[in-house]
Design a protein around this motif. Sequence first.
Motif, PDB file in Angstrom:
ATOM      1  N   TYR A   1       0.837  -1.188   0.000  1.00  0.00           N
ATOM      2  CA  TYR A   1       0.000   0.000   0.000  1.00  0.00           C
ATOM      3  C   TYR A   1       0.873   1.238   0.000  1.00  0.00           C
ATOM      4  N   GLY A   2       0.484   2.216  -0.822  1.00  0.00           N
ATOM      5  CA  GLY A   2       1.285   3.412  -0.954  1.00  0.00           C
ATOM      6  C   GLY A   2       0.906   4.186  -2.193  1.00  0.00           C
TER       7      GLY A   2
ATOM      8  N   ASP B   1      12.561  -2.737 -17.185  1.00  0.00           N
ATOM      9  CA  ASP B   1      11.324  -1.992 -17.373  1.00  0.00           C
ATOM     10  C   ASP B   1      10.388  -2.266 -16.192  1.00  0.00           C
ATOM     11  N   THR B   2       9.424  -1.380 -15.986  1.00  0.00           N
ATOM     12  CA  THR B   2       8.460  -1.549 -14.904  1.00  0.00           C
ATOM     13  C   THR B   2       7.058  -1.197 -15.382  1.00  0.00           C
ATOM     14  N   CYS B   3       6.087  -1.652 -14.635  1.00  0.00           N
ATOM     15  CA  CYS B   3       4.696  -1.280 -14.875  1.00  0.00           C
ATOM     16  C   CYS B   3       3.980  -1.285 -13.535  1.00  0.00           C
ATOM     17  N   LEU B   4       3.188  -0.247 -13.277  1.00  0.00           N
ATOM     18  CA  LEU B   4       2.489  -0.097 -12.002  1.00  0.00           C
ATOM     19  C   LEU B   4       0.988  -0.080 -12.244  1.00  0.00           C
ATOM     20  N   THR B   5       0.247  -0.828 -11.426  1.00  0.00           N
ATOM     21  CA  THR B   5      -1.207  -0.806 -11.510  1.00  0.00           C
ATOM     22  C   THR B   5      -1.785  -0.992 -10.117  1.00  0.00           C
ATOM     23  N   GLU B   6      -3.085  -0.832  -9.992  1.00  0.00           N
ATOM     24  CA  GLU B   6      -3.740  -1.045  -8.707  1.00  0.00           C
ATOM     25  C   GLU B   6      -3.953  -2.532  -8.470  1.00  0.00           C
TER      26      GLU B   6
ATOM     27  N   ARG C   1      -7.653  -0.139  -4.502  1.00  0.00           N
ATOM     28  CA  ARG C   1      -7.003   1.058  -5.042  1.00  0.00           C
ATOM     29  C   ARG C   1      -5.801   1.493  -4.216  1.00  0.00           C
ATOM     30  N   LEU C   2      -5.889   1.418  -2.896  1.00  0.00           N
ATOM     31  CA  LEU C   2      -4.780   1.835  -2.038  1.00  0.00           C
ATOM     32  C   LEU C   2      -3.555   0.959  -2.266  1.00  0.00           C
ATOM     33  N   PHE C   3      -3.782  -0.347  -2.455  1.00  0.00           N
ATOM     34  CA  PHE C   3      -2.672  -1.261  -2.697  1.00  0.00           C
ATOM     35  C   PHE C   3      -2.317  -1.226  -4.172  1.00  0.00           C
TER      36      PHE C   3
END
Length: 352
Positions: free
Chosen positions: A237-238, A285-290, A334-336
């Motif tokens: 979470y962040g 490479d990176t990818c961020l999602t909920e 969503r928070l995580f």
Amino acid sequence: MPELENLAKQLILKNGPLRLDQFMELALLHPTYGYYNKRQPIGKIGTFTTAPEMTQIFGELIGLCFAHRWKQFYPHQEFALLELGPGRGTLMADCLRATSGIEQFNPSCRLFLFERSTSLKAQQKCRLNHYQPTWIDRLDTLPQMPLFVIANEFFDALPVRQFQRGKVAWKEKVIDLSKGRLDYRFQCEAPFEPLNCRLSDTQEGDLIEHREGTGELIEAIARGIKNNGGMGLIIDYGEIKSQGDTFQAIGQQGFTDTLSNPGESDLTAHVDFGSMISVAHNFVDTCLTEQGTLLSNLGIQIRSQHLAQNMRGLELESHWAAINRLVHPQEMGRLFKALTLFPKNTSIPEGF
């Protein structure tokens, strides 16, 4: 007076104020009185319940995600599977049970666990001994082979420091004594090089959190994936950028004062995903999602409906409540966040 509170006061009297990360290290990991070593922190009798403890589906989906990636890029190759902060071993047990039917995946797996709590290591051994795990405390000891890494609610518990923006530099928040009690105060303003990059997007009075150990861990993971292939999956979470005071204590009755009864509550703070991404991008490479998006993309609803067919009554209600908690935007969905690391010039991992 509780043992750790007394110990903290003695350290302050001897050496001066404690940094926040020093206090967290003491409260969480003291060999005798630390929260993670003297009690069961996770599960129904603990003070918090992680996603793997809510439903077996969480670990199953992660295992199948890894297996899909392995079959796509590294079929039949021996690989290292590493979990940071394995808790009671629940996630990894579910992960490897789900992949037991994937041809050659489990036999090709060498399992590594990164854990500092002696009591949790004992529980991990009970659940995972069949897979012959190796416990490590340094990532540079991992073998040179494709590396698959899962870290679920690991980085939020790493010791954190807090800094308040001054006129031109930073004032660190520390723990001192006030009338014989533990209390917060800010030190005098001074430069802090790791936060130089935040001088341009903050103003006087803003508070920033900084974890000194995160960069080294992310670099080691990213370097291993760059050199040998694999993927990393970090769920916590962040936010994309640290801003404000997120340091909190969670005890048996819920949120509690962060300085009261050290060793009796879990201490955490939100994860700064932006700092992780900036370090990782030097290698991969990176990818961020909920979290809710990731689990939905991996098929949590289909798997949930399948399991629900054989459930009734309270068991069925608890099942759907757990799924809702994991994916709903107003719960953990969503928070995580979920951050994946993968070699450059390869496709984005499944779920992202």
